[in-house]
Each structure stands twice: as C-alpha cells, then as structure tokens.
Design a protein around this motif. Sequence first.
Motif, PDB file in Angstrom:
ATOM      1  N   GLU A 195     -26.021 -16.355 -30.263  1.00 15.18           N
ATOM      2  CA  GLU A 195     -27.107 -16.478 -29.608  1.00 15.18           C
ATOM      3  C   GLU A 195     -27.363 -15.496 -28.526  1.00 15.18           C
ATOM      4  O   GLU A 195     -28.577 -15.416 -28.012  1.00 15.18           O
ATOM      5  CB  GLU A 195     -27.482 -17.994 -29.408  1.00 15.18           C
ATOM      6  N   GLU A 218     -30.437 -14.577 -38.739  1.00 13.85           N
ATOM      7  CA  GLU A 218     -29.762 -15.681 -38.643  1.00 13.85           C
ATOM      8  C   GLU A 218     -28.576 -15.934 -39.380  1.00 13.85           C
ATOM      9  O   GLU A 218     -27.512 -16.271 -39.109  1.00 13.85           O
ATOM     10  CB  GLU A 218     -30.583 -17.183 -38.496  1.00 13.85           C
ATOM     11  N   ARG A 259     -33.296  -9.927 -33.627  1.00 14.52           N
ATOM     12  CA  ARG A 259     -32.965 -11.070 -34.558  1.00 14.52           C
ATOM     13  C   ARG A 259     -33.809 -11.009 -35.712  1.00 14.52           C
ATOM     14  O   ARG A 259     -34.299 -11.804 -36.378  1.00 14.52           O
ATOM     15  CB  ARG A 259     -33.311 -12.294 -34.156  1.00 14.52           C
TER      16      ARG A 259
END
Length: 378
Positions: free
Chosen positions: A304, A323, A311
């Motif tokens: 993260e 992700e 992202r």
Amino acid sequence: MLNPLFSPLGSLTPERSASPVYTNGKPSRRPSVSPWLRWAVHPSSSLKLLLVPIVLYINWELLSPYLVPGISNPFGGFFLISNRLPSSTPEQSFYGKSYQDLLFLGYNVVFFSLVRQVVAVKLSRRVAKYFGLKREAKLDRFGEQGYALVYFMVFGAWGFRIMGQLRTWWYRTEYFWIDYPHWEMTPELKRYYLMQIAYWCQQFLVLVLGLEKPRKDYWELVAHHIVTLWLVGWSYFMNLTLIGNAVFMSMDIPDTFLAFSKLLNYIQWERAKVYSFVTFIFVWTYFRHYLNLRILYSVWFEFELRPEASRIWKAVDGVYLVEWMRNQIFLALGLLQLLNLFWYYLMMRILVRAIVTSKTEDERSDDEGDDDEDPKED
C-alpha cells in the motif's frame, strides 16, 4: 564427517560438460544438438558468434560517416545497453527499457555459454586434475561447481555493490514501493539485471537441450527455473528492479558458499569442508529464508506504500501495480520460498543424520550416475 555433497538447488550448471571432453586426445560424450545450436556446446562456435556484432559495429563506426552519416550504429545493442533517457545529466546517466534489450539478452545467452565452457571444461578440469581427480564424472562435476562458484561470487558481489547505491540498502523493503515506478535505471543496474536474465535463459536452455543428466530432484529444478524466469521477466517488465536486485542477492550469495563447499568435498579437504558446510547452512538460512520472508512480508503488508497514481495498469506511464498484482508477486515469491524450504528440509535431514549417526550420504548425491565410470581412483 559432514559431506556437503548435496545441491539443495540442484546443480545450477549442467551435470555433464556441454563441450567435448577429451580423453587421450579424442573427444567423448559429445552432446548431439542441431547445427544451429552448436554455439551452446562448442566454445569456438560461441566465440565466433560473439565476434560478429563487434566486427560489424567497428565497421559501421569507420564507414558510416562517409556512407550513411547521422544514422546511429544498429549493432551496438548486442553488447551495449540502450535507451539512455533524456533525464540523464552529465554526472549521472539513466536508462529505460528498450526493444533492443532483446538483442542484449540474446548476445549474453551466447556469452554465458562461452564462459561456462571455458570455466567448467578448460580451467576447472585442470584444477581438478591438479588435486588428483581422474574419473570423468568427478572432473565434470568439479567443473560445474567451479563455474557456479565464479558466477555466483561475481554476481553476488555485484548485486551487493548495486544495492549499496540504492535506497533499498540492506533490505529497507519500504523502498520497493515508495516512488514507484522505478523505471529509471543506472547503467550498472540495467546491465546487471539483463545479464542475470540472460544467465537464467541460458540455464533453462541447458535443461531444454538435455545437456545435463537428470537427477532425483529434476522436476524441482525445472520448477525453480520456470519460477525464476517468471520473476525476473515480470520484475523487469513491471519496473520492479529494486525488489529484483534484493531477491537476486539473497539467492546468489548462499549459492557461492554452496559451490565452494562442494569443491572442498571433491578434493577431500576434510576439516575445511566441514567448516564450509556449517557456514553455508547459516548463510543459506539467513539469506534464503529470513531475508526472503522479509521480502514476502513487504509484498503483502507494504504494498500500500505505492503512490496512488501507480495503482493502475498504464503501460505508457510504466505503472502496473493494480491491486491484484500483490497476489501475483506474492505467489511467485511464495513458490520460490516453498522450493527453498524443500531443499532446506533435505539439508536439515543430512545435518541431523550426521550428528546422530555420522552418516551424511545424500538421497540425491552428486555421485548419481557414476556407475558407468571406472571405479578405480588413483
């Protein structure tokens, strides 16, 4: 007496010499390959192939100013890194990925084929004979480990040097993700990374061509090569070279100690090989497990830290860390760790048996396949 004969990674160099072995002036055990692949097993062929782009490069530099001025040399990509970035300064150059990297990879696959033959056959066999080894199987295997020692020692030290220039120095894992994408590479990092990829491509070629005699853990070794190529290819493509450098170093340094231990075993330096084996166990444990588990922790819990703008999957900007990539990276590194744990289990069995019974024979000893050799060793 401890006998560090086993290879928890399998031999990372071929079990049989891929170039002719000469006995009484006559070649023996010459592998059968296509004429198009002679360079993979004959050092003279690989040397000639390596010289062709260099000769063409020199001729272009000499003649192009008169014939085609202003056109860059198309042959440099074979042995020189390409794609110097505009962000470079006089003090520091930076390089990005390029399609010419494929030329560089192919050239260095041939280069490692040449180095392997020279070190494993021409040099290491002479050293082995100096220490009294005479059986062909022992000479071959001494050569394999001689090449492994040279390669992993050089690239382990090189990876150590490169990490010392990066913010990730000694596994500061948060910098694997901070300021991603890391697509601007120093010249040294790019050359190091591409040569690592070329080495593993060449090793996979060894398996495909059957240049090494299969061992009991052959399929584990095949799996290791596939996972390694998966990791190095994807990490380069996805601009994850910082984590790649950390993984490379954690693998190469313990392999150096492994090869050295096996060489000591072949020449029967009893006390030295015991000390080397014990040192190897500690080095393997620290690098292959402790540091690799830290990397896995970072993939799962520090992912993260990547910038918000990265992202997404957007090739034009060099960002790919959506992700689901966390799972993909974790899976590949996790499979590699499982293979390492399998070999670690075999190592611990040998160590415990040595302590309890003084017997240290390995289930997949390097003496496999020696039955066809002369059992007498002067």
